[in-house]
Design a protein around this motif. Sequence first.
Motif, PDB file in Angstrom:
ATOM      1  N   ALA A  11       0.823  -1.211   0.000  1.00 12.77           N
ATOM      2  CA  ALA A  11       0.000   0.000   0.000  1.00 12.77           C
ATOM      3  C   ALA A  11       0.857   1.262   0.000  1.00 12.77           C
ATOM      4  N   GLU A  12       2.011   1.198   0.670  1.00  8.79           N
ATOM      5  CA  GLU A  12       2.900   2.360   0.736  1.00  8.79           C
ATOM      6  C   GLU A  12       3.917   2.378  -0.404  1.00  8.79           C
ATOM      7  N   GLY A  13       3.882   1.383  -1.270  1.00  6.68           N
ATOM      8  CA  GLY A  13       4.870   1.300  -2.350  1.00  6.68           C
ATOM      9  C   GLY A  13       6.269   1.072  -1.806  1.00  6.68           C
ATOM     10  N   ALA A  14       6.364   0.340  -0.712  1.00  6.38           N
ATOM     11  CA  ALA A  14       7.635   0.132  -0.020  1.00  6.38           C
ATOM     12  C   ALA A  14       8.221  -1.245  -0.329  1.00  6.38           C
ATOM     13  N   GLU A  15       9.477  -1.409   0.038  1.00  3.97           N
ATOM     14  CA  GLU A  15      10.157  -2.696  -0.079  1.00  3.97           C
ATOM     15  C   GLU A  15      10.446  -3.213   1.321  1.00  3.97           C
ATOM     16  N   ILE A  16      10.332  -4.533   1.506  1.00  4.27           N
ATOM     17  CA  ILE A  16      10.705  -5.159   2.771  1.00  4.27           C
ATOM     18  C   ILE A  16      12.073  -5.803   2.574  1.00  4.27           C
ATOM     19  N   HIS A  17      13.032  -5.366   3.367  1.00  2.00           N
ATOM     20  CA  HIS A  17      14.398  -5.902   3.325  1.00  2.00           C
ATOM     21  C   HIS A  17      14.661  -6.692   4.601  1.00  2.00           C
ATOM     22  N   TRP A  18      15.154  -7.902   4.447  1.00  3.03           N
ATOM     23  CA  TRP A  18      15.551  -8.740   5.565  1.00  3.03           C
ATOM     24  C   TRP A  18      17.062  -8.606   5.702  1.00  3.03           C
ATOM     25  N   ARG A  84      22.846   4.003   2.406  1.00  5.13           N
ATOM     26  CA  ARG A  84      22.989   3.449   1.059  1.00  5.13           C
ATOM     27  C   ARG A  84      21.696   2.762   0.612  1.00  5.13           C
ATOM     28  N   LEU A  85      21.020   2.067   1.551  1.00  2.00           N
ATOM     29  CA  LEU A  85      19.735   1.432   1.212  1.00  2.00           C
ATOM     30  C   LEU A  85      18.713   2.478   0.787  1.00  2.00           C
ATOM     31  N   VAL A  86      18.629   3.556   1.564  1.00  2.00           N
ATOM     32  CA  VAL A  86      17.665   4.619   1.272  1.00  2.00           C
ATOM     33  C   VAL A  86      17.978   5.261  -0.074  1.00  2.00           C
ATOM     34  N   LYS A  93       9.895   3.752   0.213  1.00  2.00           N
ATOM     35  CA  LYS A  93      10.154   3.521   1.637  1.00  2.00           C
ATOM     36  C   LYS A  93      10.679   2.104   1.819  1.00  2.00           C
ATOM     37  N   ILE A  94      11.518   1.934   2.828  1.00  2.72           N
ATOM     38  CA  ILE A  94      12.082   0.623   3.129  1.00  2.72           C
ATOM     39  C   ILE A  94      11.636   0.207   4.523  1.00  2.72           C
ATOM     40  N   PHE A  95      11.134  -1.015   4.612  1.00  5.13           N
ATOM     41  CA  PHE A  95      10.894  -1.653   5.899  1.00  5.13           C
ATOM     42  C   PHE A  95      12.044  -2.638   6.079  1.00  5.13           C
ATOM     43  N   LEU A  96      12.885  -2.377   7.063  1.00 10.26           N
ATOM     44  CA  LEU A  96      14.083  -3.179   7.302  1.00 10.26           C
ATOM     45  C   LEU A  96      13.856  -4.056   8.528  1.00 10.26           C
ATOM     46  N   ILE A  97      13.954  -5.358   8.352  1.00 13.10           N
ATOM     47  CA  ILE A  97      13.755  -6.310   9.439  1.00 13.10           C
ATOM     48  C   ILE A  97      15.115  -6.877   9.820  1.00 13.10           C
ATOM     49  N   LEU A  98      15.476  -6.700  11.082  1.00 10.13           N
ATOM     50  CA  LEU A  98      16.777  -7.114  11.592  1.00 10.13           C
ATOM     51  C   LEU A  98      16.620  -8.055  12.779  1.00 10.13           C
ATOM     52  N   ASP A  99      17.726  -8.675  13.172  1.00  9.75           N
ATOM     53  CA  ASP A  99      17.709  -9.466  14.395  1.00  9.75           C
ATOM     54  C   ASP A  99      17.902  -8.517  15.588  1.00  9.75           C
ATOM     55  N   ASN A 100      18.178  -9.038  16.743  1.00  4.74           N
ATOM     56  CA  ASN A 100      18.276  -8.215  17.949  1.00  4.74           C
ATOM     57  C   ASN A 100      19.707  -7.919  18.375  1.00  4.74           C
ATOM     58  N   LEU A 101      20.606  -7.776  17.413  1.00  4.77           N
ATOM     59  CA  LEU A 101      21.971  -7.400  17.744  1.00  4.77           C
ATOM     60  C   LEU A 101      21.934  -6.066  18.492  1.00  4.77           C
ATOM     61  N   LEU A 113      17.240   6.712  12.594  1.00  4.36           N
ATOM     62  CA  LEU A 113      15.980   6.151  12.081  1.00  4.36           C
ATOM     63  C   LEU A 113      14.814   7.104  12.318  1.00  4.36           C
ATOM     64  N   ALA A 114      14.789   7.775  13.468  1.00  2.00           N
ATOM     65  CA  ALA A 114      13.719   8.735  13.758  1.00  2.00           C
ATOM     66  C   ALA A 114      13.767   9.907  12.784  1.00  2.00           C
ATOM     67  N   ALA A 115      14.972  10.352  12.448  1.00  2.00           N
ATOM     68  CA  ALA A 115      15.126  11.467  11.514  1.00  2.00           C
ATOM     69  C   ALA A 115      14.741  11.080  10.086  1.00  2.00           C
ATOM     70  N   CYS A 116      14.819   9.809   9.764  1.00  2.00           N
ATOM     71  CA  CYS A 116      14.523   9.336   8.395  1.00  2.00           C
ATOM     72  C   CYS A 116      13.284   8.446   8.366  1.00  2.00           C
ATOM     73  N   ALA A 117      12.368   8.644   9.287  1.00  2.00           N
ATOM     74  CA  ALA A 117      11.207   7.755   9.433  1.00  2.00           C
ATOM     75  C   ALA A 117      10.330   7.688   8.184  1.00  2.00           C
ATOM     76  N   ASN A 118      10.332   8.719   7.366  1.00  2.00           N
ATOM     77  CA  ASN A 118       9.516   8.675   6.148  1.00  2.00           C
ATOM     78  C   ASN A 118      10.194   7.885   5.031  1.00  2.00           C
ATOM     79  N   GLN A 119      11.491   7.542   5.206  1.00  2.00           N
ATOM     80  CA  GLN A 119      12.224   6.805   4.178  1.00  2.00           C
ATOM     81  C   GLN A 119      12.527   5.358   4.568  1.00  2.00           C
ATOM     82  N   ILE A 120      12.720   5.131   5.856  1.00  2.00           N
ATOM     83  CA  ILE A 120      13.092   3.789   6.317  1.00  2.00           C
ATOM     84  C   ILE A 120      12.531   3.556   7.709  1.00  2.00           C
ATOM     85  N   GLU A 121      12.051   2.351   7.913  1.00  2.00           N
ATOM     86  CA  GLU A 121      11.523   1.955   9.219  1.00  2.00           C
ATOM     87  C   GLU A 121      12.115   0.586   9.552  1.00  2.00           C
ATOM     88  N   ALA A 122      12.752   0.496  10.710  1.00  2.00           N
ATOM     89  CA  ALA A 122      13.386  -0.762  11.111  1.00  2.00           C
ATOM     90  C   ALA A 122      12.559  -1.444  12.190  1.00  2.00           C
TER      91      ALA A 122
END
Length: 185
Positions: A11-18, A84-86, A93-101, A113-122
């Motif tokens: 819906a947001e035209g975003a990509e999900i990155h693992w 670089r991803l952005v 927009k990028i939805f970035l899914i990470l582990d808990n490092l 991430l807060a400053a770039c919340a409209n471009q990437i969300e982790a």
Amino acid sequence: MRIAHPSVAKAEGAEIHWGDETGLRSDEVRGRSYAPAIKTSEIRVTHRREGLSVISTLTNRGKVRRKAFAGAMNADILIDFMKRLVKDARGKKIFLILDNLRVHHTKPVKAWLAACANQIEASSLPPYSPALNPNEMLKATITAQAPSRAKDDLKKATVSHLRRLLNSPQRIMRYFQHPKLHDAA
């Protein structure tokens, strides 16, 4: 942090990155050896220990992004990678899914991430998640090969392998077909 649902990303035209990180070492020994009967097999290993770290992301559309670096992951390296991803997303927009490092939750990373919340969300996978991160399949292909003994050779072999994967999106898309990854597809 919430994990983006594919319908939200669509819906947001975003990509999900693992995403995930891995460390490679030149003194790691994998594979088989041979010795005549009654002899013990020997595998010679260099005493110089060289290391290389890699952070990478992949999507269920077969897109791979990676960065090789020396040393351990830190906030500066992660932020540079996310920048670089952005930039590569060209407005999506990028939805970035990470582990808990731990580095994923540091103050500088959270502030960026807060400053770039409209471009990437982790978001983070739950600890001890029963579903594998699809990036684990990528890590397995990188580490399955016998390591190179010199640092430059280790980096060349790793980057070369990742480039080949970059040019074979069908192979990356097949990672998402693994039975343990049904939620990620």
